[in-house]
Design a protein around this motif. Structure first.
Motif, PDB file in Angstrom:
ATOM      1  N   ASP A 211     114.037  17.009  53.628  1.00  0.00           N
ATOM      2  CA  ASP A 211     114.162  16.917  52.169  1.00  0.00           C
ATOM      3  C   ASP A 211     113.517  18.124  51.494  1.00  0.00           C
ATOM      4  N   ARG A 212     112.395  18.549  52.011  1.00  0.00           N
ATOM      5  CA  ARG A 212     111.683  19.678  51.422  1.00  0.00           C
ATOM      6  C   ARG A 212     112.497  20.966  51.572  1.00  0.00           C
ATOM      7  N   VAL A 213     113.065  21.179  52.744  1.00  0.00           N
ATOM      8  CA  VAL A 213     113.880  22.375  52.984  1.00  0.00           C
ATOM      9  C   VAL A 213     115.142  22.340  52.130  1.00  0.00           C
ATOM     10  N   THR A 214     115.756  21.157  51.998  1.00  0.00           N
ATOM     11  CA  THR A 214     116.954  21.032  51.162  1.00  0.00           C
ATOM     12  C   THR A 214     116.652  21.410  49.718  1.00  0.00           C
ATOM     13  N   ASP A 215     115.521  20.928  49.206  1.00  0.00           N
ATOM     14  CA  ASP A 215     115.114  21.268  47.844  1.00  0.00           C
ATOM     15  C   ASP A 215     114.919  22.774  47.692  1.00  0.00           C
ATOM     16  N   LEU A 216     114.265  23.409  48.668  1.00  0.00           N
ATOM     17  CA  LEU A 216     114.035  24.854  48.603  1.00  0.00           C
ATOM     18  C   LEU A 216     115.348  25.616  48.711  1.00  0.00           C
ATOM     19  N   TRP A 217     116.235  25.162  49.566  1.00  0.00           N
ATOM     20  CA  TRP A 217     117.538  25.805  49.733  1.00  0.00           C
ATOM     21  C   TRP A 217     118.306  25.779  48.413  1.00  0.00           C
ATOM     22  N   ILE A 218     118.291  24.626  47.728  1.00  0.00           N
ATOM     23  CA  ILE A 218     118.958  24.515  46.428  1.00  0.00           C
ATOM     24  C   ILE A 218     118.314  25.450  45.417  1.00  0.00           C
ATOM     25  N   ARG A 219     116.992  25.515  45.410  1.00  0.00           N
ATOM     26  CA  ARG A 219     116.290  26.381  44.457  1.00  0.00           C
ATOM     27  C   ARG A 219     116.637  27.852  44.669  1.00  0.00           C
ATOM     28  N   VAL A 220     116.781  28.265  45.923  1.00  0.00           N
ATOM     29  CA  VAL A 220     117.139  29.657  46.182  1.00  0.00           C
ATOM     30  C   VAL A 220     118.554  29.941  45.697  1.00  0.00           C
ATOM     31  N   TRP A 221     119.483  29.025  45.930  1.00  0.00           N
ATOM     32  CA  TRP A 221     120.839  29.218  45.441  1.00  0.00           C
ATOM     33  C   TRP A 221     120.875  29.261  43.919  1.00  0.00           C
ATOM     34  N   LEU A 222     120.114  28.395  43.266  1.00  0.00           N
ATOM     35  CA  LEU A 222     120.058  28.409  41.805  1.00  0.00           C
ATOM     36  C   LEU A 222     119.454  29.713  41.289  1.00  0.00           C
ATOM     37  N   LEU A 223     118.428  30.202  41.986  1.00  0.00           N
ATOM     38  CA  LEU A 223     117.817  31.470  41.611  1.00  0.00           C
ATOM     39  C   LEU A 223     118.839  32.593  41.689  1.00  0.00           C
ATOM     40  N   ARG A 224     119.567  32.632  42.793  1.00  0.00           N
ATOM     41  CA  ARG A 224     120.546  33.700  42.964  1.00  0.00           C
ATOM     42  C   ARG A 224     121.661  33.596  41.918  1.00  0.00           C
ATOM     43  N   ALA A 225     122.124  32.392  41.630  1.00  0.00           N
ATOM     44  CA  ALA A 225     123.185  32.217  40.635  1.00  0.00           C
ATOM     45  C   ALA A 225     122.704  32.618  39.244  1.00  0.00           C
ATOM     46  N   THR A 226     121.470  32.257  38.907  1.00  0.00           N
ATOM     47  CA  THR A 226     120.925  32.627  37.597  1.00  0.00           C
ATOM     48  C   THR A 226     120.747  34.131  37.500  1.00  0.00           C
ATOM     49  N   TRP A 227     120.318  34.752  38.587  1.00  0.00           N
ATOM     50  CA  TRP A 227     120.168  36.215  38.660  1.00  0.00           C
ATOM     51  C   TRP A 227     121.520  36.894  38.425  1.00  0.00           C
ATOM     52  N   GLU A 228     122.569  36.397  39.092  1.00  0.00           N
ATOM     53  CA  GLU A 228     123.891  36.992  38.921  1.00  0.00           C
ATOM     54  C   GLU A 228     124.389  36.815  37.486  1.00  0.00           C
ATOM     55  N   ARG A 229     124.107  35.671  36.878  1.00  0.00           N
ATOM     56  CA  ARG A 229     124.540  35.437  35.499  1.00  0.00           C
ATOM     57  C   ARG A 229     123.825  36.370  34.532  1.00  0.00           C
ATOM     58  N   ALA A 230     122.525  36.574  34.754  1.00  0.00           N
ATOM     59  CA  ALA A 230     121.776  37.478  33.872  1.00  0.00           C
ATOM     60  C   ALA A 230     122.334  38.893  33.955  1.00  0.00           C
ATOM     61  N   ILE A 231     122.674  39.309  35.147  1.00  0.00           N
ATOM     62  CA  ILE A 231     123.230  40.655  35.326  1.00  0.00           C
ATOM     63  C   ILE A 231     124.614  40.753  34.682  1.00  0.00           C
ATOM     64  N   ALA A 232     125.444  39.719  34.898  1.00  0.00           N
ATOM     65  CA  ALA A 232     126.787  39.727  34.323  1.00  0.00           C
ATOM     66  C   ALA A 232     126.752  39.757  32.796  1.00  0.00           C
TER      67      ALA A 232
END
Length: 373
Positions: free
Chosen positions: A269-290
């Motif tokens: 569960d802990r790894v799943t939460d971290l995995w989701i957070r990393v994907w959200l971070l990357r998506a937010t990063w891409e949106r800010a750049i776009a």
């Protein structure tokens, strides 16, 4: 092909100097020779200082192109440049505030890696609060004399030059000025600081009666705060590269836990939460750049905060995955290293507390705390 495709193809076919690895924004003493050689290769191929104007050997690259390059070099396991201070911080500052003579003297060897730079900003009692800087530069007939102490100076032991923030006037931001300091000048003493992970990327620097010529001043006297703020934020372009390394760390974490029989429901569960957070971070990063956000924009403070705290939590999860082996295991050295430096991510590059203040004031519109000198 797209810019990303060009970079990926070039990285796949370009020979690398012996000993080169992705050491992050700052090389250790042992990393410098390979890092310099790599910087020359980047310069020859047109991939050094991408964001610089073509006049100075750059490519006028967009923020999206710079971010793609950072991500692809992380995937390839190589640094995107020799270090962060010269190309990302000092170069743009000199282009904006430096004299023509300063630009001609200092910019070309930054691009080729011949000159390493460090940033002489933080002090023992003035880390995130640079308004409290006490290092003083006193005007004399032929220039300035500097006395003071700096700390947490990344790469100071290897640098040829430092960008110094010193007090030339009264208290507060208006009394600050910025100077170029040769790190071999008489009166400059650099002492490496041993980190808990065994590296010594940080240093403390003592300046005692350091004589600087008048032309060492960058910008105008008393204009140091504008110069200093211009150096902040550019490292946040590499947040996508951080996401690459975090995904790898999670893979290592899962493997290490599985081998030890520790990958239980709680850790999943802990790894799943971290995995989701990393994907959200990357998506937010891409949106800010776009959306065209510049590196110093408040959006990147949100990303810096999320990235730092996710890296910290991945490091903490490594303790659970390794169990007693977290005390030290040569086989799991990368994961142990990440565990040891995880909490530092919430300090370096601007503390999480400072990022929260920026978000509160510039995004949420909350009132600023009253300044207390």
């Amino acid at each position: 092909m797209s810019f990303r495709d060009d970079v990926r193809a070039w990285l796949a076919t370009t020979p690398r100097p012996d000993g080169l690895h992705d050491y992050g924004p700052t090389p250790t003493v042992d990393d410098v020779p390979a890092g310099r050689a790599w910087q020359r290769i980047l310069a020859d191929a047109g991939y050094a200082c991408l964001h610089w104007p073509a006049r100075w050997g750059g490519r006028d690259a967009t923020v999206a192109e710079q971010a793609a390059f950072a991500e692809e070099t992380a995937r390839a396991g190589v640094p995107r440049q020799l270090n962060i201070v010269g190309p990302d911080l000092v170069g743009p500052v000199l282009m904006t505030y430096g004299t023509a003579a300063q630009q001609e003297r200092y910019l070309p060897p930054i691009r080729t890696g011949d000159d390493l730079w460090c940033q002489l900003f933080s002090e023992p009692d003035a880390g995130s609060d640079l308004a409290a800087v006490r290092t003083r530069a006193v005007r004399v007939d032929d220039g300035w004399v500097v006395d003071g102490q700096k700390v947490w100076t990344s790469g100071g032991a290897d640098a040829e030059y430092g960008l110094l923030l010193a007090r030339t006037g009264g208290p507060g931001y208006a009394g600050l000025s910025v100077f170029v300091v040769p790190m071999t000048a008489p009166g400059v003493i650099v002492r490496p600081l041993l980190q808990m992970d065994g590296e010594s990327k940080f240093n403390e620097v003592f300046l005692t009666g350091v004589a600087l010529p008048a032309e060492a001043l960058v910008g105008v006297e008393g204009g140091g705060w504008a110069v200093a703020t211009a150096t902040l934020g550019r490292e946040r372009l590499s947040l996508g590269a951080n996401a690459v390394s975090m995904f790898r760390a999670l893979d290592d974490l899962v493997d290490a836990a599985a081998v030890r029989g520790r990958f239980d429901e709680h850790l999943r569960d802990r790894v799943t939460d971290l995995w989701i957070r990393v994907w959200l971070l990357r998506a937010t990063w891409e949106r800010a750049i776009a959306e065209g956000a510049e590196p110093g924009a408040p959006a990147f403070s949100v990303l810096k905060l999320l990235s730092s705290e996710t890296q910290r939590d991945i490091g903490d999860a490594g303790i659970e995955a390794l169990g007693l082996d977290a005390l030290w295991s040569e086989d799991e050295e990368p994961l142990v290293h990440r565990m040891l430096v995880g909490h530092a991510q919430t300090i370096l590059g601007g503390t999480s507390e400072i990022q929260r203040n920026i978000v509160a004031e510039r995004i949420l519109g909350l009132p600023r705390d009253p300044y207390r000198p």
